[in-house]
Design an enzyme around this catalytic site. Structure first.
Site, PDB file in Angstrom:
ATOM      1  N   TYR A   1     -46.079 -22.896  42.141  1.00 39.88           N
ATOM      2  CA  TYR A   1     -45.948 -24.353  42.251  1.00 39.88           C
ATOM      3  C   TYR A   1     -45.846 -24.712  43.725  1.00 39.88           C
ATOM      4  O   TYR A   1     -45.115 -24.066  44.477  1.00 39.88           O
ATOM      5  CB  TYR A   1     -44.684 -24.807  41.514  1.00 39.88           C
ATOM      6  CG  TYR A   1     -44.380 -26.293  41.619  1.00 39.88           C
ATOM      7  CD1 TYR A   1     -45.187 -27.245  40.999  1.00 39.88           C
ATOM      8  CD2 TYR A   1     -43.262 -26.741  42.325  1.00 39.88           C
ATOM      9  CE1 TYR A   1     -44.892 -28.605  41.076  1.00 39.88           C
ATOM     10  CE2 TYR A   1     -42.957 -28.099  42.408  1.00 39.88           C
ATOM     11  CZ  TYR A   1     -43.776 -29.020  41.786  1.00 39.88           C
ATOM     12  OH  TYR A   1     -43.487 -30.362  41.856  1.00 39.88           O
TER      13      TYR A   1
ATOM     14  N   ASP B   1     -46.553 -20.552  51.067  1.00 42.28           N
ATOM     15  CA  ASP B   1     -45.565 -21.567  50.713  1.00 42.28           C
ATOM     16  C   ASP B   1     -44.174 -20.927  50.724  1.00 42.28           C
ATOM     17  O   ASP B   1     -43.814 -20.182  49.814  1.00 42.28           O
ATOM     18  CB  ASP B   1     -45.904 -22.133  49.329  1.00 42.28           C
ATOM     19  CG  ASP B   1     -44.923 -23.207  48.871  1.00 42.28           C
ATOM     20  OD1 ASP B   1     -43.866 -23.354  49.516  1.00 42.28           O
ATOM     21  OD2 ASP B   1     -45.221 -23.884  47.875  1.00 42.28           O
TER      22      ASP B   1
ATOM     23  N   LYS C   1     -36.441 -27.220  51.358  1.00 44.07           N
ATOM     24  CA  LYS C   1     -35.142 -26.734  50.865  1.00 44.07           C
ATOM     25  C   LYS C   1     -34.161 -26.362  51.993  1.00 44.07           C
ATOM     26  O   LYS C   1     -33.536 -27.253  52.556  1.00 44.07           O
ATOM     27  CB  LYS C   1     -35.361 -25.591  49.879  1.00 44.07           C
ATOM     28  CG  LYS C   1     -36.218 -26.080  48.676  1.00 44.07           C
ATOM     29  CD  LYS C   1     -36.260 -25.106  47.542  1.00 44.07           C
ATOM     30  CE  LYS C   1     -37.277 -25.479  46.487  1.00 44.07           C
ATOM     31  NZ  LYS C   1     -36.816 -26.374  45.450  1.00 44.07           N
TER      32      LYS C   1
END
Ligand code: PMP
Length: 441
Positions: A153, A248, A276
């Site tokens: 994702y 990613d 994050k």
């Protein structure tokens, strides 16, 4: 009757009352779908405050938190140094829409810690980082096709909301309503950890592919680490064909190691995405990498990218303070050890109760699987027992341990999860595995 309904409301779980209320004004009662507990059932907990490894819901019930806001809270909640820095920043003003020193500081810090990054652009979410990185790769190469992997994702931008077609090497079909096929026609979905398939594709049409985007440790199909061979093949093939390699690290960056997953696998990406941890709990994300590619971004180059709140001074201060804290000597050694103690302990408890279970960790990130062996692919993740997980999840939650409410999410440990916290988690797990055995055999 009135008295009875009064008593009913009085003794009703406040979380349920709030969830009912939330659903009247917010779609599904939540602002991000997995929070809704749909796959495990029941009402989500409404959190009032948090401290260190603990969160407290509106009823004052304490939970050991293994979600950590889905990754950012690596220092535990309310780290005093971070809070102090943020309060100071707030006093100076909330947003200027003009450059600030903090933006240079955080860019320099990211570059120092992640050597593959020569220039970096700040954004406000991992989704934005992914969307922008894809546009940049396409603009830089002048090619349209992109490659992603099943189970990974990278945020919810249109061209990445795809699932694999029926055959191998097929074009992706949209995995969400509202995404036109025209937008995903150029997205190719391949199997994770299948270097042979990747090589086949590149032999055929490598010169038409703008980028490959990958999570080096996948954290959105539970946790599935890439194999070294998979990532090395990817780096070789992309380099050979002038394709941009986007790693990613929104989840893995400053989470699996100080240098991210790329430091563990010795992979040199062209572009890396962050999120994050670099915001420490506030909205900061970024994409950065090789200078000649990054120079294609506006205002230097033709690839447009912008944001009203990008590099917000309060959020950047929070991120910077977090990045400083994680560089204390021994931080990742301790974080990794505590996480390893947790997964080892859970494995032992499952074995004691005869429940098919496996678990693994990398740095402060872990996966638990109701399956005899740790999965290495999306297909194997799908074989995990969702019913047993559901029983386990609720038994843990009732016992004050807050795990991610889905078999497709990774878990996170913070530096404040000390031995007593792990021990209390394992006590709860002892009862939870016993219940799983009782209910499911
Ligand atoms: N990439 C990865 C690997 C992620 O885990 C996530 C979020 N879970 C994203 C991108 C998207 O980030 P955001 O939710 O901040 O848009």
């Amino acid at each position: 009757l009135l008295f009875n309904s009064f008593l009913g409301v009085l003794f009703m779980d406040q979380n349920e009352v709030l969830f009912d209320r939330a659903q009247k004004s917010i779609p599904g009662g939540v602002n991000s779908p997995v929070r809704a507990f749909r796959s495990v059932g029941g009402a989500p907990r409404f959190i009032k405050k948090a401290l260190g490894p603990h969160m407290y819901d509106v009823e004052g019930k304490q939970y050991i938190d293994y979600i950590g806001s889905w990754g950012p809270m690596i220092l535990g909640h309310n780290n005093p140094h971070v809070i102090e820095a943020v309060k100071e920043a707030v006093d100076n003003g909330l947003s200027f829409g003009a450059p600030t020193v903090g933006e240079i500081d955080i860019a320099e810090e990211i570059k120092r810690l992640i050597p593959s990054v020569e220039e970096v652009r700040l954004v406000s979410s991992g989704t934005e980082a992914g969307m922008s990185a894809i546009r940049l790769a396409r603009g830089y190469t002048g090619r349209n096709k992109i490659v992603k992997f099943e189970g990974c994702y990278h945020g919810h931008s249109d061209s990445l909301l795809v699932k694999g077609g029926s055959g191998l090497l097929t074009f992706g079909t949209p995995s969400s309503a509202g995404v036109p096929t025209a937008v995903t026609n150029d997205t190719i979905v391949l199997e994770y950890n299948n270097p042979k398939q990747l090589k086949e594709l590149f032999d055929k049409e490598g010169d038409e592919i703008a980028c490959v985007i990958v999570e080096a440790v996948a954290g959105n199909m539970n946790m599935v680490p890439a194999t070294q061979e998979f990532l090395e093949t990817m780096r070789e093939e992309t380099a050979k064909h002038g394709t941009v390699l986007i790693v990613d690290e929104v989840m893995t960056g400053f989470r699996v190691a100080l240098g991210g997953a790329q430091s563990l696998y010795h992979i040199d990406p062209d572009i890396t995405m962050f999120g994050k941890v670099i915001g420490g709990g506030m909205p900061v994300a970024a994409f950065g990498g090789k200078r000649d590619i990054m120079n294609s971004v506006a205002p230097l180059g033709p690839v447009y990218q912008a944001g009203t709140l990008s590099g917000n001074p309060v959020a950047v201060t929070c991120g910077l303070a977090t990045l400083h804290e994680i560089q204390q000597p021994g931080f990742y050694k301790r974080l990794s050890e505590q996480t390893a103690k947790l997964v080892k302990g859970l494995g032992a408890m499952a074995k004691k109760h005869g429940v098919a279970f496996s678990a693994q960790s990398i740095g402060g990130m872990f996966g638990i699987y109701f399956r005899g062996k740790c999965p290495t692919s999306f297909k194997e993740v799908m074989e995990c027992d969702a019913d047993r997980f559901k029983t386990f999840f609720h038994a843990m939650l009732d016992n004050g341990v807050y795990l991610a409410p889905s078999i497709y999410e990774a878990g996170f440990v913070s530096i404040t999860h000390d031995d007593s916290v792990i021990a209390r988690t394992l006590e709860a797990a002892d009862e939870a595995f016993a219940k799983v055995k009782r209910v499911h055999g």
